[in-house]
Design a protein around this motif. Structure first.
Motif, PDB file in Angstrom:
ATOM      1  N   MET A   1      49.571 -20.098  32.628  1.00 48.18           N
ATOM      2  CA  MET A   1      48.792 -19.980  31.409  1.00 48.18           C
ATOM      3  C   MET A   1      47.808 -21.147  31.347  1.00 48.18           C
ATOM      4  O   MET A   1      48.175 -22.293  31.539  1.00 48.18           O
ATOM      5  N   ASP A   5      43.977 -20.385  26.879  1.00 43.32           N
ATOM      6  CA  ASP A   5      44.884 -19.350  26.358  1.00 43.32           C
ATOM      7  C   ASP A   5      45.827 -19.928  25.314  1.00 43.32           C
ATOM      8  O   ASP A   5      46.093 -19.309  24.280  1.00 43.32           O
ATOM      9  N   ILE A   6      46.337 -21.110  25.583  1.00 44.60           N
ATOM     10  CA  ILE A   6      47.250 -21.768  24.640  1.00 44.60           C
ATOM     11  C   ILE A   6      46.521 -22.070  23.341  1.00 44.60           C
ATOM     12  O   ILE A   6      47.044 -21.832  22.254  1.00 44.60           O
ATOM     13  N   LYS A   7      45.297 -22.579  23.439  1.00 39.72           N
ATOM     14  CA  LYS A   7      44.523 -22.913  22.243  1.00 39.72           C
ATOM     15  C   LYS A   7      44.219 -21.680  21.406  1.00 39.72           C
ATOM     16  O   LYS A   7      44.159 -21.758  20.189  1.00 39.72           O
ATOM     17  N   GLN A   8      44.053 -20.522  22.044  1.00 46.29           N
ATOM     18  CA  GLN A   8      43.790 -19.299  21.297  1.00 46.29           C
ATOM     19  C   GLN A   8      45.050 -18.782  20.612  1.00 46.29           C
ATOM     20  O   GLN A   8      44.988 -18.220  19.528  1.00 46.29           O
ATOM     21  N   ARG A   9      46.208 -18.979  21.232  1.00 49.85           N
ATOM     22  CA  ARG A   9      47.459 -18.450  20.690  1.00 49.85           C
ATOM     23  C   ARG A   9      48.079 -19.325  19.610  1.00 49.85           C
ATOM     24  O   ARG A   9      48.713 -18.823  18.701  1.00 49.85           O
ATOM     25  N   LEU A  10      47.923 -20.627  19.736  1.00 48.83           N
ATOM     26  CA  LEU A  10      48.569 -21.551  18.811  1.00 48.83           C
ATOM     27  C   LEU A  10      47.545 -22.360  18.035  1.00 48.83           C
ATOM     28  O   LEU A  10      46.568 -22.841  18.599  1.00 48.83           O
ATOM     29  N   SER A  11      47.803 -22.540  16.761  1.00 49.61           N
ATOM     30  CA  SER A  11      46.928 -23.415  15.979  1.00 49.61           C
ATOM     31  C   SER A  11      47.362 -24.865  16.220  1.00 49.61           C
ATOM     32  O   SER A  11      48.496 -25.135  16.614  1.00 49.61           O
ATOM     33  N   THR A  14      50.424 -25.771  14.256  1.00 53.26           N
ATOM     34  CA  THR A  14      51.680 -25.292  14.826  1.00 53.26           C
ATOM     35  C   THR A  14      52.178 -26.259  15.897  1.00 53.26           C
ATOM     36  O   THR A  14      53.367 -26.573  15.963  1.00 53.26           O
ATOM     37  N   ASN A  48      40.364 -25.761  14.442  1.00 52.46           N
ATOM     38  CA  ASN A  48      41.454 -25.925  15.404  1.00 52.46           C
ATOM     39  C   ASN A  48      41.158 -27.039  16.411  1.00 52.46           C
ATOM     40  O   ASN A  48      41.422 -26.907  17.606  1.00 52.46           O
TER      41      ASN A  48
END
Length: 51
Positions: A1, A5-11, A14, A48
């Motif tokens: 990953m 991708d991580i930045k898009q999935r998690l704020s 969070t 974000n």
């Protein structure tokens, strides 16, 4: 990953919550990357990002 991708999935909030880091009323925390006496790590939840 990938990081993107991580930045898009998690704020950012969070991620900070996962590490038990809570911002003050000015949306700042003590910088986790170096010794810090006062909060200097600014959180921008609407974009974000941080500085």
């Amino acid at each position: 990953m990938a990081i993107g991708d991580i930045k898009q999935r998690l704020s950012i909030l969070t991620v900070l919550q996962h590490y038990n880091l809570k911002s003050d009323r000015n949306h700042q925390i003590k910088c986790p990357f170096h010794e810090d006496d006062k909060p200097s790590f600014r959180i921008y939840a609407d974009t974000n990002t941080f500085h």
